[in-house]
Design a protein around this motif. Structure first.
Motif, PDB file in Angstrom:
ATOM      1  N   MET A   1     -33.786  12.474  -5.715  1.00  0.00           N
ATOM      2  CA  MET A   1     -32.610  12.433  -4.856  1.00  0.00           C
ATOM      3  C   MET A   1     -32.297  10.986  -4.492  1.00  0.00           C
ATOM      4  SD  MET A   1     -31.991  14.375  -1.231  1.00  0.00           S
ATOM      5  CE  MET A   1     -30.452  14.179  -0.338  1.00  0.00           C
ATOM      6  N   THR A   2     -31.054  10.582  -4.682  1.00  0.00           N
ATOM      7  CA  THR A   2     -30.639   9.212  -4.395  1.00  0.00           C
ATOM      8  C   THR A   2     -30.479   9.008  -2.899  1.00  0.00           C
ATOM      9  OG1 THR A   2     -29.453   9.109  -6.499  1.00  0.00           O
ATOM     10  CG2 THR A   2     -28.892   7.460  -4.852  1.00  0.00           C
ATOM     11  N   GLU A   3     -31.064   7.915  -2.397  1.00  0.00           N
ATOM     12  CA  GLU A   3     -30.934   7.615  -0.978  1.00  0.00           C
ATOM     13  C   GLU A   3     -29.519   7.192  -0.643  1.00  0.00           C
ATOM     14  OE1 GLU A   3     -34.732   6.056   1.313  1.00  0.00           O
ATOM     15  OE2 GLU A   3     -34.186   4.735  -0.343  1.00  0.00           O
ATOM     16  N   THR A   4     -29.067   7.587   0.534  1.00  0.00           N
ATOM     17  CA  THR A   4     -27.758   7.155   1.006  1.00  0.00           C
ATOM     18  C   THR A   4     -27.767   5.653   1.248  1.00  0.00           C
ATOM     19  OG1 THR A   4     -27.380   9.282   2.082  1.00  0.00           O
ATOM     20  CG2 THR A   4     -26.034   7.437   2.817  1.00  0.00           C
ATOM     21  N   LYS A   5     -26.739   4.969   0.773  1.00  0.00           N
ATOM     22  CA  LYS A   5     -26.648   3.530   0.993  1.00  0.00           C
ATOM     23  C   LYS A   5     -26.270   3.239   2.440  1.00  0.00           C
ATOM     24  CE  LYS A   5     -25.353   2.269  -3.746  1.00  0.00           C
ATOM     25  NZ  LYS A   5     -24.302   1.662  -4.604  1.00  0.00           N
ATOM     26  N   ILE A   6     -26.779   2.118   2.939  1.00  0.00           N
ATOM     27  CA  ILE A   6     -26.501   1.673   4.298  1.00  0.00           C
ATOM     28  C   ILE A   6     -25.690   0.380   4.213  1.00  0.00           C
ATOM     29  CG2 ILE A   6     -27.470   1.086   6.547  1.00  0.00           C
ATOM     30  CD1 ILE A   6     -28.253   3.888   5.454  1.00  0.00           C
ATOM     31  N   ALA A   7     -24.551   0.355   4.892  1.00  0.00           N
ATOM     32  CA  ALA A   7     -23.670  -0.816   4.852  1.00  0.00           C
ATOM     33  C   ALA A   7     -23.369  -1.310   6.253  1.00  0.00           C
ATOM     34  CB  ALA A   7     -22.372  -0.490   4.135  1.00  0.00           C
ATOM     35  N   LEU A   8     -23.288  -2.615   6.411  1.00  0.00           N
ATOM     36  CA  LEU A   8     -22.815  -3.246   7.638  1.00  0.00           C
ATOM     37  C   LEU A   8     -21.544  -4.014   7.309  1.00  0.00           C
ATOM     38  CD1 LEU A   8     -23.000  -4.293  10.576  1.00  0.00           C
ATOM     39  CD2 LEU A   8     -24.507  -6.102   9.725  1.00  0.00           C
ATOM     40  N   VAL A   9     -20.485  -3.729   8.054  1.00  0.00           N
ATOM     41  CA  VAL A   9     -19.205  -4.429   7.886  1.00  0.00           C
ATOM     42  C   VAL A   9     -18.895  -5.136   9.199  1.00  0.00           C
ATOM     43  CG1 VAL A   9     -16.770  -4.232   7.288  1.00  0.00           C
ATOM     44  CG2 VAL A   9     -18.426  -2.613   6.310  1.00  0.00           C
ATOM     45  N   THR A  10     -18.728  -6.454   9.148  1.00  0.00           N
ATOM     46  CA  THR A  10     -18.405  -7.198  10.371  1.00  0.00           C
ATOM     47  C   THR A  10     -16.893  -7.200  10.598  1.00  0.00           C
ATOM     48  OG1 THR A  10     -18.168  -9.381   9.316  1.00  0.00           O
ATOM     49  CG2 THR A  10     -20.400  -8.681   9.938  1.00  0.00           C
ATOM     50  N   GLY A  11     -16.511  -7.310  11.854  1.00  0.00           N
ATOM     51  CA  GLY A  11     -15.087  -7.305  12.195  1.00  0.00           C
ATOM     52  C   GLY A  11     -14.393  -6.050  11.717  1.00  0.00           C
ATOM     53  N   ALA A  12     -15.055  -4.911  11.912  1.00  0.00           N
ATOM     54  CA  ALA A  12     -14.602  -3.673  11.266  1.00  0.00           C
ATOM     55  C   ALA A  12     -13.825  -2.730  12.170  1.00  0.00           C
ATOM     56  CB  ALA A  12     -15.802  -2.931  10.689  1.00  0.00           C
ATOM     57  N   ASN A  13     -13.442  -3.181  13.340  1.00  0.00           N
ATOM     58  CA  ASN A  13     -12.746  -2.269  14.243  1.00  0.00           C
ATOM     59  C   ASN A  13     -11.250  -2.157  13.947  1.00  0.00           C
ATOM     60  OD1 ASN A  13     -12.940  -5.072  15.548  1.00  0.00           O
ATOM     61  ND2 ASN A  13     -11.259  -4.153  16.698  1.00  0.00           N
ATOM     62  N   LYS A  14     -10.745  -3.011  13.043  1.00  0.00           N
ATOM     63  CA  LYS A  14      -9.309  -2.969  12.743  1.00  0.00           C
ATOM     64  C   LYS A  14      -9.046  -3.623  11.395  1.00  0.00           C
ATOM     65  CE  LYS A  14      -8.581  -7.299  15.261  1.00  0.00           C
ATOM     66  NZ  LYS A  14      -7.811  -7.996  16.324  1.00  0.00           N
ATOM     67  N   GLY A  15      -7.811  -3.490  10.936  1.00  0.00           N
ATOM     68  CA  GLY A  15      -7.348  -4.190   9.752  1.00  0.00           C
ATOM     69  C   GLY A  15      -8.157  -3.926   8.499  1.00  0.00           C
ATOM     70  N   ILE A  16      -8.375  -4.976   7.727  1.00  0.00           N
ATOM     71  CA  ILE A  16      -9.080  -4.853   6.457  1.00  0.00           C
ATOM     72  C   ILE A  16     -10.512  -4.373   6.672  1.00  0.00           C
ATOM     73  CG2 ILE A  16      -9.952  -6.137   4.459  1.00  0.00           C
ATOM     74  CD1 ILE A  16      -7.472  -7.962   4.759  1.00  0.00           C
ATOM     75  N   GLY A  17     -11.164  -4.858   7.715  1.00  0.00           N
ATOM     76  CA  GLY A  17     -12.536  -4.439   7.977  1.00  0.00           C
ATOM     77  C   GLY A  17     -12.650  -2.944   8.217  1.00  0.00           C
ATOM     78  N   PHE A  18     -11.715  -2.391   8.980  1.00  0.00           N
ATOM     79  CA  PHE A  18     -11.703  -0.952   9.229  1.00  0.00           C
ATOM     80  C   PHE A  18     -11.484  -0.197   7.927  1.00  0.00           C
ATOM     81  CE2 PHE A  18      -9.540   3.036  10.142  1.00  0.00           C
ATOM     82  CZ  PHE A  18     -10.337   3.584  11.143  1.00  0.00           C
TER      83      PHE A  18
END
Length: 244
Positions: A1-18
């Motif tokens: 079973m493939t593990e779920t990937k974990i991602a961190l996105v900075t400035g992600a509350n709006k715009g391109i980051g969101f």
């Protein structure tokens, strides 16, 4: 079973980051939505969570070492690793300040977010990225930082842009930072690339852009999820490589 990937996105509350967070979550990635404003961060999490996405907020100001360290500790405690880091947080600064007009304090403010913030967050997350079987780092840059375009004899598509020492130069520096991290991490199998989302309608340009946030996010998501045969030390837009 493939593990779920974990991602961190900075400035992600709006715009391109969101939009990046939304598209990664749609691919089954567990997304940590990094933002400094607690209310906006939790509003964004609620919006994405309503669609069933696996997303949670994480307090993160890329200019504040304490929040960066706390964010890394939280990722460590919850997941033990990080698979994807998208350094999206950025500011334009005062675009009215042209080269030769002074304003070094404003240039420093822009570099603190767009360059030094990226370095600080990346360094904090590297131990976690090294534990991933397929670590990926994507830095959201801009073609306005392309030296080739800046120095085009006819001015190229940047001809109408004033000569500035803040935002465009910070993106040139970010591209160089990207190349150096790629060189350093190649032996670890961590792929590091810069991307240009294009002229995207966000509050950074008073929504004057011609592309949607979803369109601007697509290239970052593509490089964040690329396979082992994908590129590293590159600078890309939807159309393909961008000249350094």
């Amino acid at each position: 079973m493939t593990e779920t990937k974990i991602a961190l996105v900075t400035g992600a509350n709006k715009g391109i980051g969101f939009a990046i967070a939304e598209q990664l979550a749609a691919q089954g990635v567990t997304v940590l939505l990094g933002a400094r404003d607690a209310t906006r961060r939790e509003d964004a999490v609620a919006k994405l969570g309503a669609s069933g996405a696996s997303v949670s907020g994480i307090a993160l100001d890329v200019t504040d070492p304490a929040t960066i360290a706390a964010a890394a500790a939280e990722v460590e405690s919850r997941f033990g690793r990080l698979d994807i880091l998208v350094n999206n947080a950025g500011i334009t600064g005062d675009l009215s300040q042209e080269a030769g007009a002074g304003g070094l304090a404003e240039v420093r403010r822009v570099f603190d977010v767009n360059v030094f913030g990226v370095m600080a967050v990346t360094d904090a997350m590297l131990p976690l990225l090294r534990r991933s079987p397929a670590g990926r780092i994507v830095n959201v840059s801009s073609s306005v930082g392309s030296l080739a375009d800046m120095t085009a004899p006819d001015g190229g598509y940047l001809a109408d842009m004033p000569a500035m020492l803040g935002y465009p130069v910070s993106k040139t520096a970010l591209n160089a930072v990207t190349a150096q991290y790629a060189k350093h991490l190649r032996k670890n199998g961590i792929l590091v690339n810069a991307v240009c989302p294009g002229y995207t309608a966000t509050d950074l340009n008073n929504f004057a852009g011609t592309r949607t946030a979803a369109e601007g996010a697509a290239i970052a998501v593509r490089l964040a999820t690329v396979g082992a045969d994908g590129p590293t030390a590159g600078f890309f837009a939807d159309e393909g490589p961008v000249a350094w």
